[in-house]
Design a protein around this motif. Structure first.
Motif, PDB file in Angstrom:
ATOM      1  N   GLU A  31      -7.627 -12.377  10.373  1.00  0.00           N
ATOM      2  CA  GLU A  31      -6.465 -12.972   9.718  1.00  0.00           C
ATOM      3  C   GLU A  31      -5.743 -11.909   8.892  1.00  0.00           C
ATOM      4  N   VAL A  32      -4.468 -12.155   8.656  1.00  0.00           N
ATOM      5  CA  VAL A  32      -3.663 -11.212   7.879  1.00  0.00           C
ATOM      6  C   VAL A  32      -4.149 -11.188   6.433  1.00  0.00           C
ATOM      7  N   GLU A  33      -4.377  -9.989   5.931  1.00  0.00           N
ATOM      8  CA  GLU A  33      -4.759  -9.799   4.526  1.00  0.00           C
ATOM      9  C   GLU A  33      -3.819  -8.758   3.927  1.00  0.00           C
ATOM     10  N   ILE A  34      -3.239  -9.097   2.777  1.00  0.00           N
ATOM     11  CA  ILE A  34      -2.210  -8.266   2.156  1.00  0.00           C
ATOM     12  C   ILE A  34      -2.722  -7.691   0.841  1.00  0.00           C
ATOM     13  N   PHE A  35      -2.525  -6.384   0.680  1.00  0.00           N
ATOM     14  CA  PHE A  35      -2.779  -5.702  -0.591  1.00  0.00           C
ATOM     15  C   PHE A  35      -1.441  -5.135  -1.070  1.00  0.00           C
ATOM     16  N   LEU A  36      -0.939  -5.710  -2.159  1.00  0.00           N
ATOM     17  CA  LEU A  36       0.346  -5.298  -2.705  1.00  0.00           C
ATOM     18  C   LEU A  36       0.098  -4.511  -3.991  1.00  0.00           C
ATOM     19  N   HIS A  37       0.400  -3.227  -3.955  1.00  0.00           N
ATOM     20  CA  HIS A  37       0.156  -2.356  -5.105  1.00  0.00           C
ATOM     21  C   HIS A  37       1.403  -2.331  -5.993  1.00  0.00           C
ATOM     22  N   LEU A  38       1.213  -2.699  -7.273  1.00  0.00           N
ATOM     23  CA  LEU A  38       2.328  -2.867  -8.203  1.00  0.00           C
ATOM     24  C   LEU A  38       2.202  -1.930  -9.389  1.00  0.00           C
ATOM     25  N   ARG A  39       3.344  -1.652 -10.026  1.00  0.00           N
ATOM     26  CA  ARG A  39       3.398  -0.924 -11.298  1.00  0.00           C
ATOM     27  C   ARG A  39       4.280  -1.723 -12.245  1.00  0.00           C
ATOM     28  N   ARG A  40       4.041  -1.591 -13.521  1.00  0.00           N
ATOM     29  CA  ARG A  40       4.817  -2.330 -14.523  1.00  0.00           C
ATOM     30  C   ARG A  40       6.135  -1.609 -14.823  1.00  0.00           C
ATOM     31  N   THR A  41       7.194  -2.394 -14.977  1.00  0.00           N
ATOM     32  CA  THR A  41       8.504  -1.834 -15.286  1.00  0.00           C
ATOM     33  C   THR A  41       9.277  -2.853 -16.117  1.00  0.00           C
ATOM     34  N   ASP A  42      10.587  -2.693 -16.263  1.00  0.00           N
ATOM     35  CA  ASP A  42      11.391  -3.634 -17.051  1.00  0.00           C
ATOM     36  C   ASP A  42      12.702  -3.918 -16.343  1.00  0.00           C
ATOM     37  N   TYR A  43      13.366  -4.980 -16.785  1.00  0.00           N
ATOM     38  CA  TYR A  43      14.545  -5.492 -16.082  1.00  0.00           C
ATOM     39  C   TYR A  43      15.723  -4.523 -16.139  1.00  0.00           C
ATOM     40  N   TYR A  44      15.912  -3.812 -17.261  1.00  0.00           N
ATOM     41  CA  TYR A  44      17.029  -2.881 -17.347  1.00  0.00           C
ATOM     42  C   TYR A  44      16.839  -1.702 -16.387  1.00  0.00           C
ATOM     43  N   SER A  45      15.608  -1.279 -16.187  1.00  0.00           N
ATOM     44  CA  SER A  45      15.341  -0.231 -15.193  1.00  0.00           C
ATOM     45  C   SER A  45      15.683  -0.744 -13.799  1.00  0.00           C
ATOM     46  N   PHE A  46      15.336  -2.004 -13.545  1.00  0.00           N
ATOM     47  CA  PHE A  46      15.692  -2.609 -12.265  1.00  0.00           C
ATOM     48  C   PHE A  46      17.193  -2.624 -12.062  1.00  0.00           C
ATOM     49  N   LEU A  47      17.954  -3.030 -13.089  1.00  0.00           N
ATOM     50  CA  LEU A  47      19.415  -3.065 -12.965  1.00  0.00           C
ATOM     51  C   LEU A  47      19.976  -1.668 -12.701  1.00  0.00           C
ATOM     52  N   ALA A  48      19.404  -0.647 -13.340  1.00  0.00           N
ATOM     53  CA  ALA A  48      19.873   0.724 -13.106  1.00  0.00           C
ATOM     54  C   ALA A  48      19.629   1.147 -11.662  1.00  0.00           C
ATOM     55  N   SER A  49      18.494   0.754 -11.109  1.00  0.00           N
ATOM     56  CA  SER A  49      18.163   1.142  -9.732  1.00  0.00           C
ATOM     57  C   SER A  49      18.992   0.396  -8.707  1.00  0.00           C
ATOM     58  N   GLN A  50      19.726  -0.641  -9.122  1.00  0.00           N
ATOM     59  CA  GLN A  50      20.531  -1.426  -8.193  1.00  0.00           C
ATOM     60  C   GLN A  50      21.870  -0.774  -7.850  1.00  0.00           C
ATOM     61  N   HIS A  51      22.246   0.262  -8.569  1.00  0.00           N
ATOM     62  CA  HIS A  51      23.512   0.960  -8.283  1.00  0.00           C
ATOM     63  C   HIS A  51      23.277   1.957  -7.145  1.00  0.00           C
ATOM     64  N   LEU A  52      22.950   1.433  -5.970  1.00  0.00           N
ATOM     65  CA  LEU A  52      22.521   2.301  -4.870  1.00  0.00           C
ATOM     66  C   LEU A  52      23.627   3.223  -4.374  1.00  0.00           C
ATOM     67  N   ASP A  53      24.864   2.841  -4.540  1.00  0.00           N
ATOM     68  CA  ASP A  53      25.964   3.647  -4.001  1.00  0.00           C
ATOM     69  C   ASP A  53      26.823   4.285  -5.094  1.00  0.00           C
ATOM     70  N   ARG A  54      26.355   4.244  -6.335  1.00  0.00           N
ATOM     71  CA  ARG A  54      27.032   4.971  -7.407  1.00  0.00           C
ATOM     72  C   ARG A  54      26.703   6.461  -7.273  1.00  0.00           C
ATOM     73  N   ARG A  55      27.676   7.305  -7.518  1.00  0.00           N
ATOM     74  CA  ARG A  55      27.485   8.731  -7.257  1.00  0.00           C
ATOM     75  C   ARG A  55      26.894   9.459  -8.464  1.00  0.00           C
ATOM     76  N   PHE A  56      25.964  10.351  -8.136  1.00  0.00           N
ATOM     77  CA  PHE A  56      25.469  11.295  -9.124  1.00  0.00           C
ATOM     78  C   PHE A  56      26.481  12.433  -9.272  1.00  0.00           C
ATOM     79  N   ARG A  57      26.193  13.365 -10.173  1.00  0.00           N
ATOM     80  CA  ARG A  57      27.124  14.463 -10.418  1.00  0.00           C
ATOM     81  C   ARG A  57      27.309  15.349  -9.184  1.00  0.00           C
TER      82      ARG A  57
END
Length: 373
Positions: A144-170
Motif C-alpha cells: 500500500e502507498v505510504e507517504i513520508f512528508l518531511h517538513l520545516r517550520r516557517t512563517d506566513y510572511y516568508s510564504f508571502l515573500a516566496s509567492q512573488h515568483l515572477d518579480r525580478r531580482f536586481r
C-alpha cells in the motif's frame, strides 16, 4: 573506336544513360541509411516541437478540456491513502531566506503592520510549515502507498515573500527562473516551498458536491470558485505541543471551522498530494462523504454560518456529483467563473475514487471531442 568517339558516345548516347543509372544506384546504396536516419531525426524533432506547442506547460493538468497549472505528486484517486500510512516528519532546523527574498519579507511585514494600524484588513504572521521533500514508499506486506512528508517550520510572511515568483531580482532573474525552473517543482529548494494545505470536497447523501467561492479577503485567489473547504497547516493549531501535525486532522479542522461539520458526520479519504505550479504551493486533496446530511440540510447549516465561514467563503452551490455534470459545469455551466487551480484536480480525483478511472477518463475524452467540434 577512337577515344574521342567513345567519350562522345558516353556523354550523348545510351552509354550515358547506363553509366548514370549505375552511378545513381551506387549513390543510393552508399547514402540510403544516412539519409533515412537524417529524415527520421527531422521527423522526431518536428513531433517534439509540435508536442511542446500543444503543451507549453509540461507540468499542467488537463481534465475533459479544462487545464490547470497543477501536478499530482502522489496518489491517483483509485484508492485512498490510509491515515496511519501518512507520516509528517518535522525538522527544527531553521529556514534561511536568500538576502533578496528576506528583503521582500521585511517589506511585507511593514505593509501588513501599516494595514493593521489603520484598521484595514491584514494578515497576521502565523507559524506554518514548509515542504522539504515527499517520499513515497510501499508497505512490505500489502504494498500500500505510504507517504513520508518531511517538513520545516516557517512563517506566513516568508510564504508571502516566496509567492512573488515572477518579480525580478536586481540581476533580472526571478525566483521562478533562478530556483524552480532549473530543477523542477519536486526538487525546488525548501525556502521556496513554504506552504502545505488541505483541499476537501464534501459529497452529501443525495450525491451532490459542495462548490464554494473563496472570500474577498483570503490570502490566495480571493473570489475564485473551488473546493468545499481548504485549510493551511498551522504550527500553532495543528502542532500545539510541538509534536508533528497530522494532515487528516488539519482537513477535519478546516471542515469544522468553515462548514461546521463534526468529525463523526462524515468519512474522510485522502486521495493525493499535489503542487500548484503557478505559485508553487503544496496541497493535499481529500473527499468527505457525509453520513446523514443532504445538500438541502447542509445548505441550511451553512446559512447559519460557522466559525470561519464568513471570512473564508463568499458563496456556495451544490452540483450533482456525476462525471457529466461536473464536466458540464467546469466548461459551460459556470462560464464566467474563475476557478482555483486545485478545483479540476480535486474533482477528477474524487470522481475517479467514486466511479473508476476508465469511466471518468472515457467520458472526459468524449467531452473534449465535443468541445473541439
Amino acid at each position: 573506336m577512337t577515344l574521342k568517339g567513345a567519350l562522345t558516345w558516353i556523354s550523348t548516347g545510351g552509354g550515358g544513360l547506363l553509366i548514370g543509372a549505375a552511378l545513381g544506384l551506387l549513390m543510393t546504396v552508399a547514402f540510403e541509411d544516412p539519409l533515412k536516419k537524417l529524415l527520421q531525426g527531422v521527423r522526431r524533432r518536428s513531433r517534439v516541437l509540435r508536442s511542446r506547442r500543444r503543451t507549453p506547460n509540461a507540468s499542467g493538468f488537463e481534465f475533459g478540456g479544462a487545464t490547470s497549472p497543477f501536478m499530482i505528486v502522489a496518489g491517483d484517486g483509485t484508492e485512498a491513502i490510509k491515515e496511519e500510512l501518512v507520516h509528517l516528519v518535522v525538522s527544527d532546523e531553521p529556514i534561511e531566506l536568500p538576502a533578496e527574498l528576506a528583503a521582500w519579507r521585511s517589506e511585507i511585514a511593514a505593509e501588513e503592520q501599516a494595514r493593521k494600524t489603520s484598521g484595514s484588513p491584514h494578515h497576521w504572521n502565523g507559524d506554518c510549515f514548509a515542504v522539504e521533500k515527499l517520499v513515497e514508499e510501499r508497505t512490505a506486506r500489502d504494498e500500500e502507498v505510504e507517504i513520508f512528508l518531511h517538513l520545516r517550520r516557517t512563517d506566513y510572511y516568508s510564504f508571502l515573500a516566496s509567492q512573488h515568483l515572477d518579480r525580478r531580482f536586481r540581476d533580472g532573474t526571478t525566483p521562478r527562473s533562478r530556483y524552480i525552473d532549473p530543477v523542477g517543482h519536486r526538487r525546488a529548494p525548501v525556502f521556496m516551498s513554504l506552504s502545505l494545505g488541505t483541499s476537501v470536497l464534501v459529497i452529501t447523501t443525495d450525491n451532490h458536491v459542495l462548490i464554494c467561492q473563496r472570500g474577498p479577503d483570503v490570502g490566495s485567489r480571493p473570489l475564485h470558485w473551488g473546493v468545499s473547504a481548504d485549510e493551511g497547516l498551522s504550527a500553532r493549531l495543528d502542532s500545539p505541543s510541538g509534536l508533528p501535525p497530522r494532515i487528516h486532522a488539519a482537513a477535519r479542522r478546516g471542515l469544522c471551522e468553515e462548514l461546521s461539520l463534526e468529525d463523526h458526520e462524515y468519512r474522510l479519504a485522502l486521495l493525493g498530494f499535489t503542487i500548484d505550479t503557478e505559485r508553487h504551493q503544496w496541497d493535499s486533496v481529500f473527499v468527505a462523504y457525509a453520513h446523514d446530511l443532504s445538500s438541502e440540510q447542509l445548505d441550511r447549516r451553512l446559512q447559519r454560518s460557522g466559525k470561519d465561514r464568513g471570512l473564508e467563503i463568499e458563496s456556495w452551490e451544490f452540483a450533482p456529483f456525476t462525471v457529466r455534470s461536473v464536466l458540464q459545469r467546469l466548461h459551460g455551466g459556470w462560464p464566467t467563473r474563475a476557478w482555483t487551480p486545485v478545483a479540476p484536480v480535486a474533482l477528477y480525483l474524487a470522481l475517479v475514487h467514486e466511479y473508476g478511472r476508465w469511466r471518468v477518463e472515457r467520458l472526459a475524452r468524449n467531452h473534449s471531442k465535443r468541445l473541439r467540434r
